[in-house]
Design an enzyme around this catalytic site. Structure first.
Site, PDB file in Angstrom:
ATOM      1  N   ARG A  52       0.840  -1.192   0.000  1.00 33.60           N
ATOM      2  CA  ARG A  52       0.000   0.000   0.000  1.00 33.60           C
ATOM      3  C   ARG A  52       0.878   1.246   0.000  1.00 33.60           C
ATOM      4  O   ARG A  52       2.087   1.169   0.111  1.00 33.60           O
ATOM      5  CB  ARG A  52      -0.959  -0.012   1.201  1.00 33.60           C
ATOM      6  CG  ARG A  52      -0.199  -0.409   2.444  1.00 33.60           C
ATOM      7  CD  ARG A  52      -0.467   0.317   3.688  1.00 33.60           C
ATOM      8  NE  ARG A  52      -0.454   1.739   3.542  1.00 33.60           N
ATOM      9  CZ  ARG A  52       0.642   2.497   3.680  1.00 33.60           C
ATOM     10  NH1 ARG A  52       1.840   1.967   3.896  1.00 33.60           N
ATOM     11  NH2 ARG A  52       0.562   3.813   3.579  1.00 33.60           N
ATOM     12  N   GLY A  53       0.191   2.410  -0.115  1.00 34.26           N
ATOM     13  CA  GLY A  53       0.932   3.652  -0.287  1.00 34.26           C
ATOM     14  C   GLY A  53       1.097   3.881  -1.780  1.00 34.26           C
ATOM     15  O   GLY A  53       1.471   2.957  -2.522  1.00 34.26           O
ATOM     16  N   ALA A  54       0.802   5.103  -2.234  1.00 30.74           N
ATOM     17  CA  ALA A  54       0.716   5.358  -3.672  1.00 30.74           C
ATOM     18  C   ALA A  54       1.967   4.916  -4.451  1.00 30.74           C
ATOM     19  O   ALA A  54       1.855   4.165  -5.435  1.00 30.74           O
ATOM     20  CB  ALA A  54       0.404   6.837  -3.903  1.00 30.74           C
ATOM     21  N   ARG A  88      -7.305  -0.154  -7.292  1.00 33.79           N
ATOM     22  CA  ARG A  88      -7.526   1.012  -6.417  1.00 33.79           C
ATOM     23  C   ARG A  88      -7.591   2.257  -7.310  1.00 33.79           C
ATOM     24  O   ARG A  88      -6.669   2.493  -8.097  1.00 33.79           O
ATOM     25  CB  ARG A  88      -6.409   1.143  -5.368  1.00 33.79           C
ATOM     26  CG  ARG A  88      -6.284  -0.089  -4.451  1.00 33.79           C
ATOM     27  CD  ARG A  88      -5.427   0.209  -3.235  1.00 33.79           C
ATOM     28  NE  ARG A  88      -6.142   1.059  -2.281  1.00 33.79           N
ATOM     29  CZ  ARG A  88      -5.568   1.586  -1.194  1.00 33.79           C
ATOM     30  NH1 ARG A  88      -4.286   1.365  -0.945  1.00 33.79           N
ATOM     31  NH2 ARG A  88      -6.265   2.344  -0.369  1.00 33.79           N
ATOM     32  N   GLN A 195      -2.914   2.848   9.759  1.00 32.20           N
ATOM     33  CA  GLN A 195      -1.588   2.932   9.145  1.00 32.20           C
ATOM     34  C   GLN A 195      -0.617   3.756  10.005  1.00 32.20           C
ATOM     35  O   GLN A 195       0.591   3.511   9.981  1.00 32.20           O
ATOM     36  CB  GLN A 195      -1.680   3.545   7.746  1.00 32.20           C
ATOM     37  CG  GLN A 195      -2.305   2.641   6.696  1.00 32.20           C
ATOM     38  CD  GLN A 195      -3.782   2.877   6.547  1.00 32.20           C
ATOM     39  OE1 GLN A 195      -4.466   3.263   7.491  1.00 32.20           O
ATOM     40  NE2 GLN A 195      -4.308   2.644   5.366  1.00 32.20           N
ATOM     41  N   ASP A 236      -1.895  10.868  -2.540  1.00 31.76           N
ATOM     42  CA  ASP A 236      -2.227   9.801  -3.495  1.00 31.76           C
ATOM     43  C   ASP A 236      -2.413  10.354  -4.892  1.00 31.76           C
ATOM     44  O   ASP A 236      -2.253   9.641  -5.884  1.00 31.76           O
ATOM     45  CB  ASP A 236      -3.475   9.055  -3.048  1.00 31.76           C
ATOM     46  CG  ASP A 236      -3.127   8.124  -1.900  1.00 31.76           C
ATOM     47  OD1 ASP A 236      -3.057   8.608  -0.753  1.00 31.76           O
ATOM     48  OD2 ASP A 236      -2.844   6.946  -2.173  1.00 31.76           O
ATOM     49  N   ASN A 246      -5.463  12.553  -0.245  1.00 24.71           N
ATOM     50  CA  ASN A 246      -4.639  11.733   0.646  1.00 24.71           C
ATOM     51  C   ASN A 246      -5.566  11.038   1.637  1.00 24.71           C
ATOM     52  O   ASN A 246      -6.793  11.231   1.609  1.00 24.71           O
ATOM     53  CB  ASN A 246      -3.584  12.594   1.361  1.00 24.71           C
ATOM     54  CG  ASN A 246      -2.533  11.748   2.077  1.00 24.71           C
ATOM     55  OD1 ASN A 246      -1.952  10.835   1.475  1.00 24.71           O
ATOM     56  ND2 ASN A 246      -2.279  12.019   3.340  1.00 24.71           N
ATOM     57  N   LYS A 247      -4.989  10.231   2.480  1.00 22.30           N
ATOM     58  CA  LYS A 247      -5.771   9.404   3.417  1.00 22.30           C
ATOM     59  C   LYS A 247      -6.854  10.214   4.139  1.00 22.30           C
ATOM     60  O   LYS A 247      -6.612  11.340   4.563  1.00 22.30           O
ATOM     61  CB  LYS A 247      -4.796   8.776   4.431  1.00 22.30           C
ATOM     62  CG  LYS A 247      -5.424   7.893   5.493  1.00 22.30           C
ATOM     63  CD  LYS A 247      -6.286   6.778   4.939  1.00 22.30           C
ATOM     64  CE  LYS A 247      -5.529   5.883   3.983  1.00 22.30           C
ATOM     65  NZ  LYS A 247      -6.449   4.968   3.232  1.00 22.30           N
TER      66      LYS A 247
END
Ligand code: MRU
Length: 348
Positions: A52-54, A88, A195, A236, A246-247
């Site tokens: 995970r994470g862009a 995603r 996270q 992201d 973003n998150k």
């Protein structure tokens, strides 16, 4: 430049040529590597946030495409890329990496299978290595905004665990720390998937940087007490006008930072900039399984019968963003990312 390295391999190659990822669903309890070979396995790992994470999902998709469909017929490569692309929707690095892979796949379509496979492997490795280089460059540039003694708040995980290198939002902190800066980092827990508590706290602790975990709702009171000097987060997707996806929870932090006069900085490589999206309203926000909110570790914590709102990301308007740190340097408002700006070659 100081030697700063990620604490563990996050996304890369297994000795036998498979895609190797650190299974982040197991952290912080267990450091477990998984080797993946099929499109379905790789798509599932991205969907379920094993990787995970862009930037990391872009690298995983690139290596994954080379591994799962490297020597396959051109139509099968296209199908595999479409499956990975659909995992995603928000992180544009995924599309950016797959687009690069498809340019190579199409250019080599008439060659023999081994040559097609080698070309895809080489491009995937370039994407991986460039991501690591972009992280270091972000760290170098962003360190100019970090002073010893600072108390820095971050959200989600935009560190080494989200990239093939030393991270994006955490990269300036790693560089400053390596140069002797004394930092105190506050990591938002980041509900619903934690996270911040599970991943950011883990990797900062590994690096010997003092880290304090707080639940997301506690940031306001900490800022009101004057306890935060800088907020730094990843992204992201960054639209042409500087709006930042973003998150979920990032927007709330940006509003708080503005209210309390704290700089709000976004750090991301140019592969996260989407100059074809004019502003944040056009960014597709991933909606995730309600069970992520109603349950914790498989145990129901929300009353049965309640409906659930579970967007994975939010959009922070560019007016709340003090600076954007990219691998090419620090960008100040007004933000205007030209259509070809993400296509320029990354740093050597
Ligand atoms: O759902 P996740 O864990 O993939 O979300 C990650 C984030 O929102 C990060 O802040 C972003 O991808 C930047 S990572 C360098």
């Amino acid at each position: 430049m100081e030697q700063i390295a990620p604490p563990v391999l996050v996304v890369g190659w297994a000795p036998d040529g498979a895609l190797r990822i650190l299974d982040q669903r197991r952290l912080p309890g267990e450091v477990m590597m998984r080797d993946l070979r099929t499109v379905e396995e790789i798509a599932d790992a991205i969907r379920t946030l094993a990787v995970r994470g862009a930037p990391a999902i872009g690298v995983a998709a690139a290596i994954g495409l080379a591994v799962a469909a490297g020597g396959a017929e051109p139509e099968e490569v296209e199908r595999a890329a479409a499956t990975l692309r659909a995992t995603r929707p928000t992180a544009v690095n995924l599309m950016w990496a797959l687009d690069r892979m498809l340019v190579v796949a199409r250019a080599t379509a008439s060659r023999a299978a081994p040559a097609r496979r080698d070309a895809l492997r080489e491009e995937a490795e370039r994407i991986r290595a460039q991501d690591a280089a972009m992280c270091l460059a972000i760290g170098e540039h962003g360190a100019a905004l970090v002073e010893s003694g600072m108390r820095v708040l971050t959200h989600c995980n935009a560190g080494a665990l989200a990239t093939a290198g030393i991270g994006t939002a955490l990269a300036p902190l790693y560089v400053a720390h390596a140069r002797g800066a004394k930092l105190q980092v506050f990591a938002d827990e980041t509900r619903p998937l934690l996270q911040g508590a599970r991943l950011t706290a883990w990797e900062l602790a590994q690096a010997g940087i003092p880290v304090t975990v707080l639940t997301d709702g506690m940031a306001a009171s900490l800022m009101a007490r004057g306890g935060i000097d800088l907020v730094i987060v990843g992204a992201d997707r960054i639209a042409a006008n500087g709006d930042v996806a973003n998150k979920i929870g990032t927007y709330a932090l940006a509003v708080l930072a503005k209210y309390h006069g704290v700089p709000f900085v976004v750090a991301a490589p140019m592969s996260t900039v989407d100059p074809h999206t004019a502003d944040g309203s056009a960014i597709v926000i991933e909606q995730r399984d309600p069970a992520e909110v109603t349950h914790l570790n498989g145990v129901r914590v929300a009353a049965a019968g309640a409906m659930v709102y579970n967007p994975a990301f939010d959009v922070t308007p560019h007016t709340l963003v003090t600076r954007i740190v990219t691998d090419r340097g620090i960008v100040a408002p007004p933000y205007v990312f030209a259509p070809n700006s993400a296509l320029l070659p990354p740093p050597a």
